[in-house]
Design a protein around this motif. Structure first.
Motif, mmCIF file in Angstrom:
data_model
loop_
_atom_site.group_PDB
_atom_site.id
_atom_site.type_symbol
_atom_site.label_atom_id
_atom_site.label_comp_id
_atom_site.label_asym_id
_atom_site.label_seq_id
_atom_site.Cartn_x
_atom_site.Cartn_y
_atom_site.Cartn_z
ATOM 1 N N GLY A 15 43.989 36.392 39.011
ATOM 2 C CA GLY A 15 44.832 37.185 38.429
ATOM 3 C C GLY A 15 44.732 38.815 38.460
ATOM 4 O O GLY A 15 45.428 39.566 37.866
ATOM 5 N N GLY A 16 43.550 39.029 38.688
ATOM 6 C CA GLY A 16 43.064 40.557 38.716
ATOM 7 C C GLY A 16 43.425 41.332 39.935
ATOM 8 O O GLY A 16 44.522 40.799 40.947
ATOM 9 N N SER A 17 42.792 42.638 39.993
ATOM 10 C CA SER A 17 43.507 43.455 40.866
ATOM 11 C C SER A 17 42.115 44.373 41.517
ATOM 12 O O SER A 17 41.034 44.234 40.943
ATOM 13 C CB SER A 17 44.294 44.775 40.330
ATOM 14 N N LEU A 18 42.281 44.477 42.779
ATOM 15 C CA LEU A 18 41.368 45.326 43.642
ATOM 16 C C LEU A 18 42.113 46.031 44.383
ATOM 17 O O LEU A 18 43.044 46.006 44.902
ATOM 18 C CB LEU A 18 40.226 44.587 44.326
ATOM 19 N N ARG A 19 41.342 47.454 44.700
ATOM 20 C CA ARG A 19 41.914 48.374 45.726
ATOM 21 C C ARG A 19 40.894 48.658 46.778
ATOM 22 O O ARG A 19 39.868 49.179 46.308
ATOM 23 C CB ARG A 19 42.502 49.653 45.036
ATOM 24 N N ASP A 61 52.960 36.192 54.850
ATOM 25 C CA ASP A 61 53.787 35.563 53.847
ATOM 26 C C ASP A 61 52.929 35.322 52.453
ATOM 27 O O ASP A 61 53.233 35.235 51.133
ATOM 28 C CB ASP A 61 54.328 34.355 54.475
ATOM 29 N N SER A 62 51.709 34.995 52.801
ATOM 30 C CA SER A 62 50.645 34.621 51.621
ATOM 31 C C SER A 62 50.295 35.762 50.594
ATOM 32 O O SER A 62 50.087 35.515 49.568
ATOM 33 C CB SER A 62 49.660 34.069 52.051
ATOM 34 N N PRO A 87 41.794 32.577 43.787
ATOM 35 C CA PRO A 87 40.709 32.131 44.390
ATOM 36 C C PRO A 87 40.890 32.045 46.327
ATOM 37 O O PRO A 87 40.094 32.156 47.014
ATOM 38 C CB PRO A 87 40.592 30.805 44.093
ATOM 39 N N GLU A 88 42.316 31.745 46.634
ATOM 40 C CA GLU A 88 42.340 31.580 48.087
ATOM 41 C C GLU A 88 42.349 32.766 48.767
ATOM 42 O O GLU A 88 42.170 32.906 50.087
ATOM 43 C CB GLU A 88 43.595 30.851 48.556
ATOM 44 N N ASP A 89 42.363 34.056 48.008
ATOM 45 C CA ASP A 89 42.129 35.115 48.883
ATOM 46 C C ASP A 89 40.610 35.693 49.053
ATOM 47 O O ASP A 89 40.623 36.833 49.587
ATOM 48 C CB ASP A 89 42.775 36.397 47.690
ATOM 49 N N SER A 119 37.319 34.653 41.473
ATOM 50 C CA SER A 119 36.810 33.359 40.760
ATOM 51 C C SER A 119 38.040 32.846 39.938
ATOM 52 O O SER A 119 38.797 33.397 39.484
ATOM 53 C CB SER A 119 35.632 33.803 39.726
ATOM 54 N N SER A 120 37.731 31.404 39.972
ATOM 55 C CA SER A 120 39.033 30.741 39.264
ATOM 56 C C SER A 120 38.716 30.725 37.557
ATOM 57 O O SER A 120 37.674 31.072 37.171
ATOM 58 C CB SER A 120 39.265 29.348 39.803
#
Length: 120
Positions: A15-19, A61-62, A87-89, A119-120
């Motif tokens: 649910g978090g973010s990164l750049r 698409d993902s 997590p699949e990212d 992390s989940s």
């Protein structure tokens, strides 16, 4: 010689973010498309997002609706804003650029990769 240097990877909760950022340097005449690919353990490298020098974008698409790519042509830099991470990212993310080192020819260059772990 052209170098692509990525930064911004790391560990984040679901649910978090990164750049991510990727700066190209060296003998650059012009840059056509730039983009991001990723490779998870045991999987093939896959396209995440691309952006042309005119700003047209393409996404897997993902990641549509969650990731946004942009670029600063003056700085030869491409960005990947990732939100709603899952997590699949989790993967090593690679920057790619189609670079003209002369007016007559271009080729692909790759960054060294940056790890993104969700992390989940």
């Amino acid at each position: 010689q052209v170098q692509l240097v990525e930064s911004g990877g790391g560990l984040v909760q679901a649910g978090g973010s990164l750049r991510l950022s990727c700066a190209a340097s060296g003998s650059i005449f012009d840059i056509n498309a730039m983009g991001w690919y990723r490779q998870a353990p045991g999987k093939q490298r896959e396209l995440v997002a691309t952006i042309t020098n005119g700003g047209s974008t393409n996404y897997a698409d993902s990641v549509k609706g969650r990731f946004t790519t942009s670029r600063d042509n003056a700085k030869n830099t491409v960005y990947l804003q990732m939100k709603g991470l899952k997590p699949e990212d989790t993967a090593v993310y690679y920057c790619n650029a189609r670079v003209y080192t002369t007016p007559w020819g271009d080729r692909d260059y790759w960054g060294q990769g940056t790890q993104v772990t969700v992390s989940s």
